[in-house]
Design an enzyme around this catalytic site. Structure first.
Site, PDB file in Angstrom:
ATOM      1  N   HIS A   1       0.817  -1.230   0.000  1.00  0.00           N
ATOM      2  CA  HIS A   1       0.000   0.000   0.000  1.00  0.00           C
ATOM      3  C   HIS A   1       0.844   1.271   0.000  1.00  0.00           C
ATOM      4  CE1 HIS A   1      -3.631  -2.286   0.408  1.00  0.00           C
ATOM      5  NE2 HIS A   1      -3.300  -2.781   1.590  1.00  0.00           N
TER       6      HIS A   1
ATOM      7  N   ASP B   1      -2.872 -10.583  -2.376  1.00  0.00           N
ATOM      8  CA  ASP B   1      -3.454 -10.025  -1.147  1.00  0.00           C
ATOM      9  C   ASP B   1      -4.898  -9.602  -1.443  1.00  0.00           C
ATOM     10  OD1 ASP B   1      -2.284  -8.627   1.639  1.00  0.00           O
ATOM     11  OD2 ASP B   1      -4.025  -7.577   0.792  1.00  0.00           O
TER      12      ASP B   1
ATOM     13  N   HIS C   1      -6.513  -7.059  -0.464  1.00  0.00           N
ATOM     14  CA  HIS C   1      -6.631  -5.621  -0.719  1.00  0.00           C
ATOM     15  C   HIS C   1      -5.845  -5.256  -1.980  1.00  0.00           C
ATOM     16  CE1 HIS C   1      -7.070  -6.129   3.702  1.00  0.00           C
ATOM     17  NE2 HIS C   1      -8.074  -5.290   3.514  1.00  0.00           N
TER      18      HIS C   1
ATOM     19  N   ASP D   1      -4.857 -12.603   3.388  1.00  0.00           N
ATOM     20  CA  ASP D   1      -6.108 -12.113   3.975  1.00  0.00           C
ATOM     21  C   ASP D   1      -7.333 -12.377   3.094  1.00  0.00           C
ATOM     22  OD1 ASP D   1      -4.909 -10.316   2.251  1.00  0.00           O
ATOM     23  OD2 ASP D   1      -4.966  -8.617   3.648  1.00  0.00           O
TER      24      ASP D   1
HETATM   25 ZN   LIG Z   1      -4.380  -7.016   2.671  1.00  0.00          ZN
END
Ligand SMILES: [Zn+2]
Length: 308
Positions: free
Chosen positions: A122, A159, A161, A243
């Protein structure tokens, strides 16, 4: 040759406030789960500032250093914190992925897993966010391209996200293909298919909440793997977040541990066909301790199988 496991105790000194999902126990559980495995265990070096400058400007690094608290926490954004040990942890994380690339491209290891935190995907060029400080996967790609002189590197991010930071850092990099799957809608909100990079070299694969194995396998089989084969990378970097697991508290994809085994095995087979098996994988998210450690172990075991 054995799969390399690269980590450093400094990564346990990045501490987050009580109740924060990205916590020290994550890495402790992973290292415990990996303990019985026959891996080439490597201590992560400190990245040189010049290495990190491949992806982040000097004033960004200086601002982070200035923000580092002498005790307690400094808050960078809604969910990103610094503790006294965070900057060293971030430099060890960057050092781990650089060492991983050096080992795999130098023939010292067939593939490598960097067990590090804070995570990285991120972190944008000048913005720390989403628990992340340095963009480790993008840094690994740039190091392979600029330091080792490769022409084509692929980054695969599974991931749950969206890897907005990796996308930002590689947006204008024609030598890097970024393939990323993410739940949508979900924080940070980016990752639509029309976000395809300055050179059309980014493939975003949004997945619906409550979708599971069939949808993710179809996305990888019909979109990701053909793009990777067409690109012919000389190295595959994996942003390995766990996740998307059905037990994870932060998202609602329903991947099983077997799905992480499957995607890893498929990527290992692709790497075998395309780039002598060269894979560098780096830890991103995953917040249910048992699911995280089981899925990470399954991922590393597939890397090990491919290494023999
Ligand atoms: Zn994540």
């Amino acid at each position: 040759m054995k799969t390399a496991l690269i980590t450093h105790a400094d990564c346990l000194n990045h501490v987050t406030p009580e109740g924060h999902p990205e916590r020290v126990a994550r890495l402790q559980h992973i290292l415990h789960a990996l303990e019985p495995l026959d891996l080439n265990r490597v201590t992560a070096p400190f990245a040189a500032e010049d290495d990190v400058l491949r992806i982040h400007p000097a004033d960004y690094i200086a601002d982070l250093r200035r923000a580092r608290p002498n005790d307690g926490f400094a808050q960078i954004d809604g969910d990103t914190f610094l503790s006294p040990g965070s900057i060293d942890a971030a430099f060890r994380g960057a050092g781990a992925v650089i060492r991983a690339v050096d080992m795999v491209l130098g023939g010292e290891a067939p593939n490598a897993f960097a067990a590090i935190r804070p995570p990285g995907h991120h972190a944008e060029t000048s913005t720390a966010m989403g628990f992340c400080l340095f963009g480790n996967a993008a840094l690994a790609a740039k190091h392979a391209l600029d330091h080792h002189g490769l022409n084509r590197v692929a980054v695969v991010d599974f991931d749950v996200h969206h890897g907005n930071g990796t996308q930002d850092l590689l947006w204008d990099e024609p030598r890097a293909l970024l393939v990323t799957s993410q739940q949508m809608p979900l924080w940070p909100g980016s990752g639509r298919p029309d976000e395809d990079g300055a050179h059309g070299q980014i493939l975003n694969m949004p997945l619906s909440p409550e979708s599971g194995s069939a949808e993710m396998r179809a996305a990888y089989e019909t979109q990701a793997f053909p793009r990777l084969r067409a690109f012919k990378p000389e190295l595959i970097i994996i942003s390995a977040g766990f996740d998307a697991h059905q037990d994870d508290p932060l998202a609602s994809l329903n991947w099983t541990t077997g799905d992480f085994t499957w995607v890893t095995a498929e990527l290992c087979a692709l790497a075998q066909d395309l780039c002598q098996g060269r894979i560098v994988s780096t830890l991103e998210g995953g917040y249910d301790l048992n699911a995280l450690s089981a899925a990470t172990k399954a991922h590393v075991q597939e890397l090990m199988k491919a290494a023999t």
